[in-house]
Enzyme design. Structure first.
Site, PDB file in Angstrom:
ATOM      1  N   LYS A   9      95.852  55.100  84.058  1.00  0.00           N
ATOM      2  CA  LYS A   9      98.004  54.651  84.052  1.00  0.00           C
ATOM      3  C   LYS A   9      98.879  54.359  82.954  1.00  0.00           C
ATOM      4  O   LYS A   9      99.518  54.811  82.703  1.00  0.00           O
ATOM      5  CB  LYS A   9      97.843  54.275  85.383  1.00  0.00           C
ATOM      6  CG  LYS A   9      99.434  54.159  85.700  1.00  0.00           C
ATOM      7  CD  LYS A   9      99.898  55.922  86.044  1.00  0.00           C
ATOM      8  CE  LYS A   9     101.253  55.969  87.103  1.00  0.00           C
ATOM      9  NZ  LYS A   9     100.632  55.360  88.951  1.00  0.00           N
ATOM     10  N   TYR A  69     102.318  33.786  63.026  1.00  0.00           N
ATOM     11  CA  TYR A  69     102.207  32.808  64.786  1.00  0.00           C
ATOM     12  C   TYR A  69     102.452  31.769  63.574  1.00  0.00           C
ATOM     13  O   TYR A  69     103.542  31.310  62.911  1.00  0.00           O
ATOM     14  CB  TYR A  69     100.213  32.357  63.840  1.00  0.00           C
ATOM     15  CG  TYR A  69     100.091  32.022  65.286  1.00  0.00           C
ATOM     16  CD1 TYR A  69     100.429  31.762  66.574  1.00  0.00           C
ATOM     17  CD2 TYR A  69      98.754  30.680  65.364  1.00  0.00           C
ATOM     18  CE1 TYR A  69     100.218  31.025  67.194  1.00  0.00           C
ATOM     19  CE2 TYR A  69      98.762  30.201  66.327  1.00  0.00           C
ATOM     20  CZ  TYR A  69      98.932  30.165  66.980  1.00  0.00           C
ATOM     21  OH  TYR A  69      99.009  29.297  68.185  1.00  0.00           O
TER      22      TYR A  69
END
Length: 761
Positions: free
Chosen positions: A101, A46
């Site tokens: 899925k 970060y």
């Protein structure tokens, strides 16, 4: 799944709720993929380090694929308007399906997924939302959006986005069924440009399928499409634009009329709409695709009884030739992502069709045959489409799709070396990542009676429920009947399977039979008739005696007792295999990429060199039953030095193995980290392991093996299956203490496979 009565359905429904509710919630999670343990790591991940790749991407937007996970991230997006067979249930209610899925994308093609459920039914607003979030993703899978809006949404998004996008409900079924159609027509000895086809159903999938068949050569004038009102003919009014494309100039009005003389029937509608009489009216060698789920348009066995010349596919796994979308979408997106394709075009779909069709004609690997417990699989009426567990799909289909993208000019990052790409695909997935699913599928093909000891325990009862409902085994519960029934009521487990209580009056006949057997077997080894009479009332003896007499096919015991105390009565009753002096055990460690095996993990405390030879041979045979090539490392804390007594013992065992069994892939003494690392192995060019890491590890003593696998089990970094007993004539295995439900199910699955193997010997 086996046919279920109301009780079984209730149990399964509760199991489904428990599965989805279990912590952590959901079926997919986000995990860090970079180091993050130090302050420096976090400063790179970060602020301030993250600003550097941001600036690089600002200068060159394509660099987003180099510095982020976009290139392996797909969005599964739905508005919940056509979820499975449940209809318009809304965005939130569709989330379990979208997560599912995502799970399939990950386990079949190693593609990361965010599922996104959008509460918007207006097509234009839905499109704008998807376009707004598209920069996050390398590809988009649209799912469960109702027709006709699905056609409009997909087309506009394809036109306006520059990443791979597909509505799987349309094109997934189309691609897989088209591959099946090519091969079915070849078997029927018919040409696609000559056949007459009836399509029953006119939704998104039916329209997409029919359009793709036309691209393959089917003549439009030879198609009759039916919806719920009958044949779509020139008399019909108020048709959607998609249906208008398939208006037929005919006076035929019913499905029954349309099928007379037809060569092909493709059902994408609802169950049991085709009668035997309709099937009889079709042409010779009729091709019938009954793709409605869970019930085909005509039941498979009924179709075969009615017309033995029928060439049939369904959407179900319990019949031959399953048209399953998982044969396509993971690998289509895999290939598209890997070349950074700007879309999924027709060339890529057709390449997937032909790759899937061609794969069914290739010799089937032993692993696939074993997964389905078949004698063999050969291209023909009962096998004209690959099985979902065929590991070759990821290479065959992904490579075909990637090549098609490159040849059609839409690949942003062409692949330069397809041999390297194929190896990368195999390494990405691991060659044996589907092992447990394959084993369970193989067990279902011929489930055996498995007696489960300690059946009063919740984990054992829950495992029995799973084994029964999934059709993996026919469980028999061994224990105190009254307490078992109390526990079943307490935990809401409604399971109608045999309960065997050695103390119960209904077991008197068996106690007499088993007592005589035990006394005869052990009368010259300190056993008298009184002891035999007392012992047969104990489950630790009763279970092995059931196995000895063929009253069960396999036995799983242990769970709450010390391993050696449970093993003792087994060894008194169950004979060793011919040539086996000492039995041994193996642990299967299911790592993220592939399984590895540890032996001996629970029996021989300090094996001699000869013992190590026998452990290695038994391990080789056991691993081969899983259709895995054993690569055996004989372990020590030295690499090919043989200085210590332990290493000398291992080196002696290796010398014997090399002399007696020159074809075995085995070497040592070697340290485990070296045996698992190609670069380290390269330092020892003389080794039979070559540079391919070992997958079977023979430990120099029990302590090292037992401690090693228990550390792995305790850390929960891999699933541990076993111990798998080796060297006995009957399938019997002893659980680890406090084994989990999954561990019990997996070991019982192995016991079923063991029983199947022995039945075929």
């Amino acid at each position: 799944m086996p046919n279920k009565n109301k009780r079984d359905e209730k149990n399964f429904n509760q199991a489904a709720l428990d599965y989805h509710k279990a912590e952590p919630k959901g079926k997919i999670e986000v995990i860090p993929s970079k180091p993050h343990s130090t302050a420096r790591d976090l400063s790179l991940a970060y602020s301030p380090g993250v600003a550097i790749p941001c600036l690089e991407i600002e200068k060159n937007p394509k660099a987003v694929y180099d510095y982020t996970g976009k290139g392996n991230l797909v969005a599964v997006i739905s508005n919940g308007t056509a979820v499975l067979g449940l209809g318009n249930i809304g965005a939130e209610a569709s989330k379990p399906v979208m997560e599912g899925k995502g799970l399939l994308f990950k386990i079949f093609a190693d593609i990361n997924v965010f599922d996104i459920e959008i509460d918007e039914k207006d097509p234009d607003k839905f499109i704008e939302i998807v376009k707004g979030i598209a920069p996050t993703f390398g590809g988009i899978n649209l799912e469960d959006i109702k027709a006709p809006e699905a056609f409009y949404i997909e087309q506009r998004l394809k036109d306006e986005l520059d990443i791979p996008l597909m509505h799987d409900d349309q094109h997934g079924t189309a691609i897989i069924s088209a591959a099946a159609l090519i091969n079915a027509l070849e078997i029927a000895n018919k040409k696609i440009d000559e056949v007459k086809m009836v399509v029953n159903g006119a939704g998104a999938a039916a329209i997409a399928c029919t359009k793709l068949y036309i691209e393959l050569g089917l003549k439009k004038e030879n198609i009759l499409m039916c919806d719920s009102k009958g044949v779509i003919n020139h008399k019909r009014e108020n048709l959607t634009p998609e249906k208008i494309d398939f208006i037929a100039e005919t006076d035929l009005e019913t499905l029954e009329d349309a099928l007379k003389g037809a060569d092909v029937f493709v059902g994408l509608s609802k169950g049991n709409v085709m009668t035997p009489e309709m099937l009889k009216s079709m042409a010779d060698n009729p091709v019938v695709f009954g793709l409605a789920n869970p019930d085909p348009e005509i039941e498979y066995n009924l179709a075969m009884e009615t017309r033995p010349d029928t060439i049939m596919a369904t959407g179900r796994s319990d019949y031959p030739n399953q048209v399953n979308n998982v044969l396509g979408f993971p690998y289509i997106f895999r290939g598209a992502l890997d070349v950074q394709a700007t879309s999924i075009n027709e060339a890529m779909k057709l390449a997937a069709v032909r790759a899937i069709a061609d794969l069914a004609k290739e010799p089937v690997p032993e692993a696939v045959i074993l997964a389905y417990n078949l004698k063999g699989l050969n291209f023909g009426r009962e096998y004209f489409i690959p099985k979902p567990f065929d590991n070759r799909l990821i290479t065959k289909v992904s490579i075909a799709v990637a090549k098609a993208a490159m040849e059609s000019g839409i690949a942003g990052k062409p692949i330069e070396d397809f041999e390297d790409y194929e190896n990368a695909l195999l390494d990405r997935m691991g060659r044996d990542e589907k092992l447990i699913r394959m084993m369970q599928n193989r067990a279902r093909s011929n489930p055996k009676r498995v007696t489960l000891g300690n059946a009063e325990e919740y984990n054992v009862l829950k495992a029995a429920q799973i084994l029964y409902e999934e059709g993996i085994a026919q469980p028999i519960l061994l224990g105190e009947k009254k307490f078992i029934k109390e526990q079943m009521r307490k935990f809401g487990i409604d399971l109608k399977v045999p309960i065997v209580d050695p103390m119960d009056d209904d077991q008197e006949e068996y106690r007499i039979k088993y007592r005589e057997t035990l006394w005869k077997m052990r009368q010259r080894k300190g056993m008298n008739e009184y002891k035999a009479k007392r012992y047969v009332r104990q489950r630790d003896y009763f279970g092995p005696l059931m196995l000895h007499h063929g009253d069960t096919d396999a036995l799983i015991v242990g769970f709450s007792k010390n391993y050696s105390s449970v093993l003792k009565p087994i060894l008194k009753i169950v004979e060793k295999e011919k040539g086996v002096d000492k039995i041994s055990s193996m642990m299967m460690i299911l790592t993220e990429k592939k399984p590895i095996f540890f032996a001996d993990a629970s029996i021989i405390q300090n094996p001699t060199a000869d013992d190590l030879v026998n452990i290695a041979k038994m391990s080789e045979m056991t691993v081969k039953t899983f259709a895995i090539e054993p690569r055996i490392a004989m372990l020590s804390f030295e690499n090919f030095a043989a200085i210590s007594d332990t290493s000398k013992k291992v080196a002696k065992a290796v010398s014997i193995l090399h002399e007696k069994y020159p074809n075995m892939i085995v070497d040592g003494e070697i340290q485990p980290d070296f045996a698992m690392n190609s670069d380290h192995l390269a330092d020892y060019p003389f080794s039979k392991l070559g540079t391919t890491p070992a997958n079977v590890f023979i430990f120099p003593n029990l302590e090292s093996a037992n401690i090693s696998y228990k550390i792995i089990r305790g850390m929960k970094v891999a699933q541990v299956v076993g111990p798998i007993l080796m060297g006995l004539k009957k399938p019997v295995h002893v659980l680890q203490m406090r084994a989990s439900v999954d561990e019990i199910v997996n070991l019982a699955t192995i016991a079923v496979l063991d029983a199947q193997r022995r039945e075929n010997m």
